[in-house]
Design a protein around this motif. Structure first.
Motif, mmCIF file in Angstrom:
data_model
loop_
_atom_site.group_PDB
_atom_site.id
_atom_site.type_symbol
_atom_site.label_atom_id
_atom_site.label_comp_id
_atom_site.label_asym_id
_atom_site.label_seq_id
_atom_site.Cartn_x
_atom_site.Cartn_y
_atom_site.Cartn_z
ATOM 1 N N ILE A 133 -28.061 17.063 0.117
ATOM 2 C CA ILE A 133 -28.104 17.792 -0.776
ATOM 3 C C ILE A 133 -28.376 19.151 -0.523
ATOM 4 N N SER A 134 -27.408 20.140 -1.019
ATOM 5 C CA SER A 134 -27.690 21.736 -0.528
ATOM 6 C C SER A 134 -28.257 22.306 -1.794
ATOM 7 N N ILE A 135 -28.882 23.274 -1.151
ATOM 8 C CA ILE A 135 -29.580 24.056 -2.379
ATOM 9 C C ILE A 135 -29.241 25.526 -1.878
ATOM 10 N N SER A 136 -29.206 26.449 -2.980
ATOM 11 C CA SER A 136 -28.879 27.991 -2.767
ATOM 12 C C SER A 136 -29.578 28.696 -3.806
ATOM 13 N N GLY A 137 -31.011 28.718 -3.774
ATOM 14 C CA GLY A 137 -31.648 29.216 -4.574
ATOM 15 C C GLY A 137 -31.361 30.901 -4.842
ATOM 16 N N LEU A 138 -31.497 31.366 -6.054
ATOM 17 C CA LEU A 138 -31.196 32.628 -6.153
ATOM 18 C C LEU A 138 -32.412 33.610 -5.732
ATOM 19 N N THR A 139 -33.709 33.140 -5.590
ATOM 20 C CA THR A 139 -34.798 33.695 -5.269
ATOM 21 C C THR A 139 -35.337 32.874 -4.137
ATOM 22 N N LEU A 140 -36.441 33.351 -3.483
ATOM 23 C CA LEU A 140 -37.253 32.302 -2.443
ATOM 24 C C LEU A 140 -37.955 31.508 -3.539
ATOM 25 N N ASP A 141 -38.563 31.888 -4.424
ATOM 26 C CA ASP A 141 -39.265 31.112 -5.365
ATOM 27 C C ASP A 141 -38.685 29.953 -5.699
ATOM 28 N N ASP A 142 -37.284 30.353 -6.154
ATOM 29 C CA ASP A 142 -36.438 29.183 -6.859
ATOM 30 C C ASP A 142 -36.026 28.114 -5.580
ATOM 31 N N ASN A 143 -35.984 28.683 -4.424
ATOM 32 C CA ASN A 143 -35.691 27.743 -3.364
ATOM 33 C C ASN A 143 -37.144 26.772 -3.063
ATOM 34 N N LEU A 144 -38.133 27.392 -3.039
ATOM 35 C CA LEU A 144 -39.364 26.719 -2.768
ATOM 36 C C LEU A 144 -39.656 25.656 -3.933
ATOM 37 N N ALA A 145 -39.279 26.022 -5.162
ATOM 38 C CA ALA A 145 -39.449 25.194 -6.444
ATOM 39 C C ALA A 145 -38.672 23.925 -6.207
ATOM 40 N N MET A 146 -37.404 24.193 -5.818
ATOM 41 C CA MET A 146 -36.648 22.997 -5.432
ATOM 42 C C MET A 146 -36.949 21.962 -4.330
ATOM 43 N N ILE A 147 -37.460 22.577 -3.387
ATOM 44 C CA ILE A 147 -37.900 22.273 -2.314
ATOM 45 C C ILE A 147 -39.082 21.163 -2.595
ATOM 46 N N ASP A 148 -40.017 21.829 -3.148
ATOM 47 C CA ASP A 148 -41.289 21.081 -3.770
ATOM 48 C C ASP A 148 -41.069 19.926 -4.455
ATOM 49 N N SER A 149 -40.013 19.826 -5.450
ATOM 50 C CA SER A 149 -39.720 18.852 -6.365
ATOM 51 C C SER A 149 -38.891 17.813 -5.423
ATOM 52 N N LEU A 150 -38.285 18.344 -4.361
ATOM 53 C CA LEU A 150 -37.487 17.351 -3.492
ATOM 54 C C LEU A 150 -38.443 16.403 -2.653
ATOM 55 N N LYS A 151 -39.391 17.313 -2.057
ATOM 56 C CA LYS A 151 -40.389 16.621 -1.006
ATOM 57 C C LYS A 151 -41.030 15.667 -1.940
ATOM 58 N N ASP A 152 -41.652 15.827 -3.151
ATOM 59 C CA ASP A 152 -42.309 14.636 -3.980
ATOM 60 C C ASP A 152 -41.367 13.640 -4.384
ATOM 61 N N ALA A 153 -39.988 14.042 -4.397
ATOM 62 C CA ALA A 153 -39.145 12.897 -4.890
ATOM 63 C C ALA A 153 -38.993 11.790 -3.640
ATOM 64 N N VAL A 154 -39.451 12.294 -2.424
ATOM 65 C CA VAL A 154 -39.372 11.252 -1.198
ATOM 66 C C VAL A 154 -38.039 10.625 -1.352
ATOM 67 N N THR A 155 -37.085 11.546 -1.479
ATOM 68 C CA THR A 155 -35.620 10.973 -1.379
ATOM 69 C C THR A 155 -34.937 10.640 0.062
ATOM 70 N N PRO A 156 -34.098 9.853 0.498
ATOM 71 C CA PRO A 156 -33.351 9.533 1.586
ATOM 72 C C PRO A 156 -32.540 10.975 1.860
ATOM 73 N N ALA A 157 -32.222 11.694 0.719
ATOM 74 C CA ALA A 157 -31.089 12.689 0.986
ATOM 75 C C ALA A 157 -31.715 13.650 1.948
ATOM 76 N N ILE A 158 -30.733 14.194 2.748
ATOM 77 C CA ILE A 158 -30.882 15.142 3.603
ATOM 78 C C ILE A 158 -30.773 16.698 3.049
ATOM 79 N N LEU A 159 -31.867 17.486 3.240
ATOM 80 C CA LEU A 159 -31.651 18.644 2.786
ATOM 81 C C LEU A 159 -30.830 19.831 3.516
ATOM 82 N N GLU A 160 -29.906 20.381 3.029
ATOM 83 C CA GLU A 160 -29.117 21.475 3.587
ATOM 84 C C GLU A 160 -29.224 22.838 3.058
#
Ligand code: YRO
Length: 314
Positions: A100-127
């Motif tokens: 899963i690729s993320i490209s947040g418009l701000t650092l906070d947006d990137n951190l928000a997406m990463i936080d949700s991804l971490k909680d989701a405990v998904t096998p998807a690999i973050l790029e």
């Protein structure tokens, strides 16, 4: 020959996948990649909220009769993070790994997406796409080394030191390879590096209309395809040499088994296709797989490991 490989301990049937942004923005495209012979797949870089992106025409191939590549200024059109997070919940991980690729418009947006991804405990690999925009007027993250360092510090701790990767823009100066690699090597949880994103801010001109050919940004856009192959190979090999603890994913100028072979020789573990996939569609994976296999057959290689990173110098 066997095209099987592993990435972050996950088994793949073959090293080929799409480049983020191509054939991976909406469900029908993601399902087509899932059904295709790609060994893995990645979603379109997403932002927290959905985006329409730039006005069209925003993608064009260049030199129509002999398409040497593409130019694009899509403007990050995407369905929004929640859409891709939902896709990670319905992906068939038995068939192939998902990035899963993320490209947040701000650092906070990137951190928000990463936080949700971490909680989701998904096998998807973050790029994480480091071509993501920085403060307006400043260079993109990948070209602002202090901002890149800050982002990686925040993101790696935000992701609980789980393995993740970064998508890098191309560099053109040895000192920049050195500096970028030195930063990346300070973050062991940055487990892979994808080189390269499109070569930024190229300009294509049509002499009949005496005009640019894409609408956004006065015609300026990212270059892909044949034009970028030598630069992509250089970036793959530069980071392969400088980051021995990290895996390299090659992206740029791959349209046949030949360029896939070059990328693997240069150090790529996986190989992404963008422009060529955009033009040919997901059937390209079967074609390039067969071509790569034929090249290996002719050279007497039975596995990728026999030539991975074994580029000779003179
Ligand atoms: C260029 C950005 C819009 C800041 C990021 C998304 C992106 C785009 C895009 O959505 O325009 N195109 C690319 O070739 N690479 C990219 O990383």
């Amino acid at each position: 020959p066997n095209l099987a490989t592993t990435f972050l301990d996950l088994p793949l049937n073959n090293p080929l996948m799409n480049a983020s942004g191509v054939w991976c923005s909406v469900g029908s495209q993601l399902e087509a990649l899932q059904e295709s012979e790609a060994g893995a797949m990645v979603t379109k870089s997403c932002t927290l909220q959905p985006r329409d992106g730039n006005p069209e025409p925003r993608y064009r191939v260049l030199n129509g009769d002999k398409p040497w590549g593409s130019i694009n200024s899509m403007g990050l059109p995407n369905e929004g993070f929640a859409y891709y997070l939902r896709y990670t919940e319905r992906h068939d991980y038995e068939s192939k790994p998902l990035f899963i690729s993320i490209s947040g418009l701000t650092l906070d947006d990137n951190l928000a997406m990463i936080d949700s991804l971490k909680d989701a405990v998904t096998p998807a690999i973050l790029e994480i796409n480091l071509s993501c925009p920085n403060v307006p007027g400043k260079a993109q993250l990948g070209y602002d080394f202090d901002a890149m360092d800050t982002l990686l510090a925040e993101v790696t701790s935000g992701y609980g030191q789980r393995a993740l990767g970064v998508k890098l823009p191309p560099y053109f100066d040895i000192a920049h390879f050195d500096e970028a690699a030195a930063i990346l090597n300070r973050y062991p949880s940055v487990a892979f590096v994808t080189c390269i994103n499109s070569i930024g801010n190229a300009l294509a001109i049509d002499i009949d209309s005496e005009s640019v050919i894409i609408k956004p940004k006065d015609g300026f856009g990212g270059l892909g395809g044949d034009y970028v192959l030598p630069t992509a190979l250089a970036n793959v090999n530069a980071f392969y040499r400088r980051c021995p603890e990290k895996a390299i994913i090659g992206c740029g100028g791959v349209k046949s088994g030949q360029e896939a072979f070059m990328h693997i020789l240069a150090g790529a573990t996986l190989v992404q296709m963008g422009t060529a996939l955009y033009e040919e569609g997901p059937s390209i994976f079967g074609r390039v797989k067969a071509e790569l296999s034929e090249i290996m057959e002719k050279k007497g290689y039975s596995s990728l490991s026999q030539f991975h990173g074994k580029l000779k110098t003179l």
